[in-house]
Design a protein around this motif. Structure first.
Motif, mmCIF file in Angstrom:
data_model
loop_
_atom_site.group_PDB
_atom_site.id
_atom_site.type_symbol
_atom_site.label_atom_id
_atom_site.label_comp_id
_atom_site.label_asym_id
_atom_site.label_seq_id
_atom_site.Cartn_x
_atom_site.Cartn_y
_atom_site.Cartn_z
ATOM 1 N N GLY A 1 0.267 3.462 2.636
ATOM 2 C CA GLY A 1 1.426 3.989 3.353
ATOM 3 C C GLY A 1 1.851 5.319 2.766
ATOM 4 N N GLN A 2 3.089 5.696 3.030
ATOM 5 C CA GLN A 2 3.597 6.972 2.524
ATOM 6 C C GLN A 2 3.551 7.028 0.996
ATOM 7 O OE1 GLN A 2 7.556 6.963 4.383
ATOM 8 N NE2 GLN A 2 6.892 8.720 5.589
ATOM 9 N N HIS A 3 3.957 5.921 0.369
ATOM 10 C CA HIS A 3 3.998 5.906 -1.094
ATOM 11 C C HIS A 3 2.597 6.112 -1.686
ATOM 12 C CE1 HIS A 3 2.669 1.966 0.066
ATOM 13 N NE2 HIS A 3 2.048 1.948 -1.085
ATOM 14 N N LEU B 1 -10.514 1.275 4.397
ATOM 15 C CA LEU B 1 -9.926 0.285 5.300
ATOM 16 C C LEU B 1 -8.416 0.474 5.405
ATOM 17 C CD1 LEU B 1 -11.319 -1.970 6.955
ATOM 18 C CD2 LEU B 1 -10.393 -3.610 5.331
ATOM 19 N N GLY B 2 -7.803 1.053 4.376
ATOM 20 C CA GLY B 2 -6.349 1.239 4.392
ATOM 21 C C GLY B 2 -5.631 -0.088 4.531
ATOM 22 N N THR B 3 -5.888 -0.983 3.594
ATOM 23 C CA THR B 3 -5.406 -2.361 3.704
ATOM 24 C C THR B 3 -4.036 -2.529 3.059
ATOM 25 O OG1 THR B 3 -7.708 -3.087 3.530
ATOM 26 C CG2 THR B 3 -5.996 -4.757 3.187
ATOM 27 N N GLY C 1 4.907 -0.105 -1.125
ATOM 28 C CA GLY C 1 6.009 -0.004 -0.167
ATOM 29 C C GLY C 1 6.610 -1.380 0.087
ATOM 30 N N ASP C 2 7.785 -1.391 0.693
ATOM 31 C CA ASP C 2 8.419 -2.684 0.946
ATOM 32 C C ASP C 2 7.651 -3.480 2.006
ATOM 33 O OD1 ASP C 2 9.245 -0.621 2.583
ATOM 34 O OD2 ASP C 2 11.381 -1.098 2.494
ATOM 35 N N GLY C 3 6.912 -2.798 2.878
ATOM 36 C CA GLY C 3 6.086 -3.513 3.860
ATOM 37 C C GLY C 3 4.892 -4.183 3.198
ATOM 38 N N GLY C 4 4.096 -3.380 2.518
ATOM 39 C CA GLY C 4 2.873 -3.900 1.891
ATOM 40 C C GLY C 4 3.154 -4.919 0.797
ATOM 41 N N PHE C 5 4.269 -4.744 0.090
ATOM 42 C CA PHE C 5 4.624 -5.691 -0.971
ATOM 43 C C PHE C 5 4.751 -7.098 -0.384
ATOM 44 C CE2 PHE C 5 8.042 -6.920 -4.309
ATOM 45 C CZ PHE C 5 7.074 -7.276 -5.239
#
Ligand SMILES: Cc1ncc(C[n+]2csc(CCOP(=O)(O)OP(=O)(O)O)c2C)c(N)n1
Lengths: 564, 110
Positions: free
Chosen positions: A390-392, A414-416, A441-445
Motif C-alpha cells: 500500500g502507500q506505506h 503479487l502485491g499481497t 497499513g491498517d488494512g493489511g495489518f
C-alpha cells in the motif's frame, strides 16, 4: 522408518532447522513424528496457513536458503496458495509440504481432498506428489535443489497418507543434477565481449538492478562494476539494499513511486543495462515509450524473461554474480562526470518539490514519510525493513536508508496485502540478532493480524509500525486521482489496537503528535520484545512522485497539480 | 471458439519432457493464460528412452508462440521445446535433445 520420519530426516539433511506449519488430519502422521524431533527441528505454529508461507518467505529472504512449510490437505493447503503464488513471482525459495489423503482415496472427493498438484501447477516452480515412503528422501532432496538453484522459487510436495505411514529404509539422498534442468547457464565469452564493447562505447549508460542481484549474492560485484565504469544505477523495489544508500553510484528507486533521477534518466541514457530484473509494468510505465532511445543489455538467469516485455539489443543469459564479475574485468575504467551530475540535479528538484514537504511539513498531521525517516534514522539504516502493501510500502521504500544488504522484504510482483506481519516474524526468526521493523497499513495489518498470536507464543521481537490512516490508502489515492474522488468502499473503521495489543501481551504506544514521534520510536527500540507503534498519520494523503498508469516513466506527477 | 487474427498461424509445438504428473496442467495453462487456442494435444514416448513428447497444435502470433515456448522450456521437467509451422524437423530434434542430455551429463560429471 516411516515415510514421516524419513521426511524429517531428509529436511534435516538439507540443513534446515525450522518449519512454519499448522497440523491437521492428513498430515498427522508427520506431526506425530515431529514430536520426537523437537531438539533438531523448531516448529513455529502459525495461526493461519497463509501466515506460514509468508513467514517462510521472510525467513528465506534473510537466510538465502529455502523456507520450509508444513500443512494439512484441503483447506490447509488452499490457504497456502496466496503465499506460494507470491513466492513464485518474487523468486523466493520455499519447500511446501502438504498432507494428502490416502492413495486409494485420491480422486474420490474424499474428506479434505483437493487436487493440490493441479492447484499449484501454475504457481509453483515444481510440484510432485509423493505416494510411497520409498520416494520421500529423493523427492525432498530434489525439492530443495530446485527451490534454491537457478531462479529460486516455491516447490510443493503433496504427500499422501500412505507415503507418511509407509515403511521404507532411509537412504540419505542428495541432488545436484537433474537432466531436464539447467539452473546455471553460462553466457558465451563472445556475448560478454559484446556487452563490454557496448558499455565502453556508451556515453550515458544506466544500470537498473533488481532482486536477481540479491539472489545471486552479487552486491559487491555490482558496486565494483559501477565503480569501474562510473555508471549510475537505480534499483527496483525488490533490489533495494543491494547497494548502500550512500554508494556514490546509487541514484534511487525506479518505478511508479520511484525517484526522479533513475526514472527520468531511463529516457535519457544511451545504454540501459538491466541486471536481475524483469521489466515489471510498475517499473516501466507504458512500454511504447520505455527507453526507446537507448541500446539495451538484459542480464538474467531466466531465459523466459529475456525479450519478454522489452526487446533488447543484447540478452545475456547467466547468473548476475558471474556476469558482473566478468564484465568488470572486461570494461575499461571510465569517468563520466557530466552524466553523473544528472542525478544530482534531478534529486534536488525532487527534494524541493516532494521530499521536503513530506519530511518537514509546516504543521498539520503527521506524514507517513516522517515516520519512516524517524525509524530509519533510529536504526541507522541497519535494520531489516519489512513492509505490507500500500502507500506505506512505497513510503517505506522511498524513505528508508540501507547500509546493510538483505534489508528489504516486501511483496513486489503479487502485491499481497497481509504479507508483512508474518514475513517480519519469519525474518526475525531467521536472524534474531537483527532488528526487524515492519511498516504496515491498517488494512493489511487486519488481513493477517491473527499472527500476533504467533508472536505471543514464540516471543518474536518484531517492531510493528502501524501506519494508521483509517483508509485503504493506496486505493483511496487512485480514487482521488483517477476516479473523480468517488471513494467506493475504502473508508475503514479500525478496532481498538491498544486493546488488541494488550490481549496478546504486546507493548503498545499510540502517537499522534509530531513532538512525540522520536521519543516513541526510541521507546519502541528500547523495549525488549515485540512492540506495536500505532502512528496516526494524515488520512487523505497521497504518495508522490507518481507515474500514473499508462504514462511514460518521465511523465511524473510531483503532487496533485504539478507535473514534470 | 475465437477467430484467429491476421498475424496468427497454426503452430506445432513439441516439448521433450520427463514423465511428470503436474506437467500437462502447467503446459496447457501457459496457453490458456494467453488465450491461445489449443487445437490438438498429444502425449507419447519419444524416440529417446524415458523421454516423453508432448505435441501441441495452437494458434498464435510468432511473438506469443516464441514466449510460450520459452515458458514451457522453463518448466523443470522439460528438457527442450520447439515450435514450427511445418513438421519436417523431428529427426533433427531427436539428435539435438540427445546432444543436450549428453552435454548436461558431461557438465555434471566434470
Ligand atoms: C490481498 C489484497 N487485496 C487487495 C489489494 C488491493 N490493495 C492494494 S493497496 C490497498 C490498500 C491498502 O491499505 P492499507 O493496508 O491501509 O495501507 P495504506 O495504503 O493505507 O498504506 C488495497 C486494498 C491487495 N493488494 N492485496
Amino acid at each position: 522408518m516411516t515415510g514421516g520420519e524419513i521426511l524429517l530426516e531428509s529436511i534435516i539433511a538439507q540443513g534446515a532447522d525450522t518449519i512454519f506449519g499448522y497440523p491437521g488430519g492428513q498430515i498427522m502422521p508427520v506431526y506425530d513424528k515431529l514430536y520426537d524431533y523437537q531438539d533438531r527441528l523448531r516448529h513455529i505454529l502459525v495461526r493461519h496457513e497463509q501466515g506460514a508461507v509468508h513467514a517462510a518467505q521472510g525467513y528465506a529472504r534473510i537466510k538465502g536458503a529455502p523456507g520450509v512449510v508444513m500443512l494439512t490437505s484441503g483447506p490447509g493447503a488452499t490457504n497456502a496458495v496466496t503465499g506460494i503464488a507470491d513466492a513464485l513471482i518474487d523468486s523466493t525459495p520455499l519447500v511446501v509440504i502438504a498432507g494428502q489423503v490416502g492413495n486409494a482415496a485420491l480422486g474420490t472427493d474424499a474428506f479434505q481432498e483437493t487436487d493440490y498438484i493441479g492447484l499449484t501447477a501454475p504457481i509453483s516452480k515444481w510440484n510432485h506428489q509423493i505416494r510411497s515412503a520409498a520416494d520421500v528422501a529423493q523427492s525432498v532432496a530434489r525439492a530443495f535443489y530446485i527451490a534454491s538453484t537457478g531462479r529460486p522459487g516455491p516447490v510443493v510436495l503433496d504427500m499422501t497418507k500412505d507415503a507418511q505411514n509407509g515403511i521404507a529404509e532411509y537412504i540419505p539422498a542428495t541432488c545436484s543434477f537433474i537432466r531436464s534442468y539447467d539452473p546455471c547457464p553460462v553466457p558465451e565469452e563472445s556475448v560478454l565481449d559484446r556487452a563490454a564493447a557496448m558499455i565502453d562505447a556508451a556515453e550515458k549508460p544506466l544500470v537498473v538492478f533488481g532482486h536477481g542481484v540479491m539472489l545471486s549474492g552479487a552486491e559487491k560485484e555490482l558496486s565494483e562494476f559501477l565503480s569501474k565504469g562510473d555508471i549510475p544505477a537505480g534499483s527496483t523495489l525488490l533490489g533495494l539494499s543491494c547497494l548502500d544508500s550512500d554508494d556514490p553510484h546509487y541514484i534511487g528507486m525506479v518505478g511508479m513511486h520511484g525517484n526522479l533521477a533513475p526514472n527520468i534518466m531511463t529516457q535519457q541514457c544511451d545504454l540501459l543495462i538491466a541486471v536481475g530484473m524483469r521489466f515489471d509494468d510498475r517499473v516501466t510505465g507504458t512500454l511504447e515509450s520505455y527507453a526507446r532511445q537507448a541500446k539495451k543489455i538484459h542480464i538474467d538467469i531466466d531465459a523466459a524473461e529475456l525479450d519478454k516485455l522489452v526487446k533488447v539489443d543484447l540478452p545475456v543469459l547467466g547468473d548476475a554474480k558471474y556476469v558482473l564479475t566478468e564484465l568488470t574485468k572486461k570494461i575499461r575504467e571510465a569517468s563520466r562526470p557530466e552524466w553523473m551530475m544528472q542525478p544530482i540535479m534531478e534529486a534536488s528538484v525532487e527534494k524541493h518539490k516532494v521530499i521536503d514537504p513530506e519530511l518537514y511539513p509546516e504543521g498539520g498531521p503527521l506524514k507517513q514519510g516522517e515516520v519512516v525517516a524517524a525509524v530509519s534514522k533510529a536504526c541507522e539504516g541497519k535494520a531489516v525493513i519489512v513492509t505490507d502493501v500500500g502507500q506505506h510500502q512505497m513510503t517505506a521504500a522511498r524513505y528508508s536508508r540501507f547500509h546493510r544488504n538483505r534489508s528489504m522484504i516486501t511483496s513486489g510482483g503479487l502485491g499481497t496485502m497481509g504479507f508483512g506481519l508474518p514475513a517480519a516474524i519469519g525474518a526475525k526468526i531467521a536472524d534474531p540478532e537483527r532488528e526487524v521493523c515492519l511498516f504496515v497499513g491498517d488494512g493489511g495489518f487486519q488481513m493477517t493480524i491473527q499472527e500476533l498470536g504467533t508472536i505471543m507464543q514464540e516471543g518474536t521481537g518484531v517492531k510493528i509500525v502501524l501506519i494508521d490512516n483509517n483508509w485503504l490508502g493506496n486505493v483511496r489515492q487512485w480514487q482521488e486521482l483517477f476516479f473523480d474522488r468517488r471513494y467506493s468502499f475504502t473508508r475503514m473503521q479500525n478496532p481498538d489496537y491498544a486493546a488488541i495489543a494488550a490481549a496478546y501481551g504486546i507493548a503498545y504506544r499510540r502517537v499522534e503528535e509530531r513532538s512525540e514521534l522520536d521519543s516513541a520510536v526510541q521507546e519502541m527500540f528500547e523495549t525488549e520484545g515485540a512492540f506495536i507503534l500505532d502512528v496516526h498519520v494524515a488520512e487523505a494523503a497521497n504518495v508522490f512522485p507518481m507515474i500514473p498508469p499508462g504514462k511514460s516513466v518521465n511523465q511524473i506527477m510531483l503532487n496533485e497539480t504539478d507535473w514534470i | 471458439m475465437k477467430t484467429h487474427g491476421e498475424n496468427e498461424n497454426l503452430y506445432e509445438v513439441t516439448a521433450y519432457t520427463e514423465d511428470s504428473l503436474g506437467l500437462l496442467y502447467s503446459i496447457s495453462g501457459i496457453f490458456a493464460r494467453r488465450s491461445l487456442d489449443i487445437e490438438k494435444l498429444l502425449c507419447y514416448p519419444s524416440a529417446i528412452e524415458g523421454v516423453f513428447k508432448i505435441k501441441i497444435y495452437a494458434w498464435a502470433s510468432p511473438e506469443l508462440i516464441r514466449q510460450a515456448v520459452l515458458q514451457i522450456e522453463k518448466k523443470v521437467d522439460v528438457i527442450k521445446a520447439y515450435y514450427e509451422l511445418d513438421t519436417q524437423r523431428s529427426k533433427k530434434e531427436v539428435e539435438e535433445v540427445k546432444e543436450i542430455l549428453r552435454k548436461r551429463e558431461e557438465k555434471e560429471n566434470k
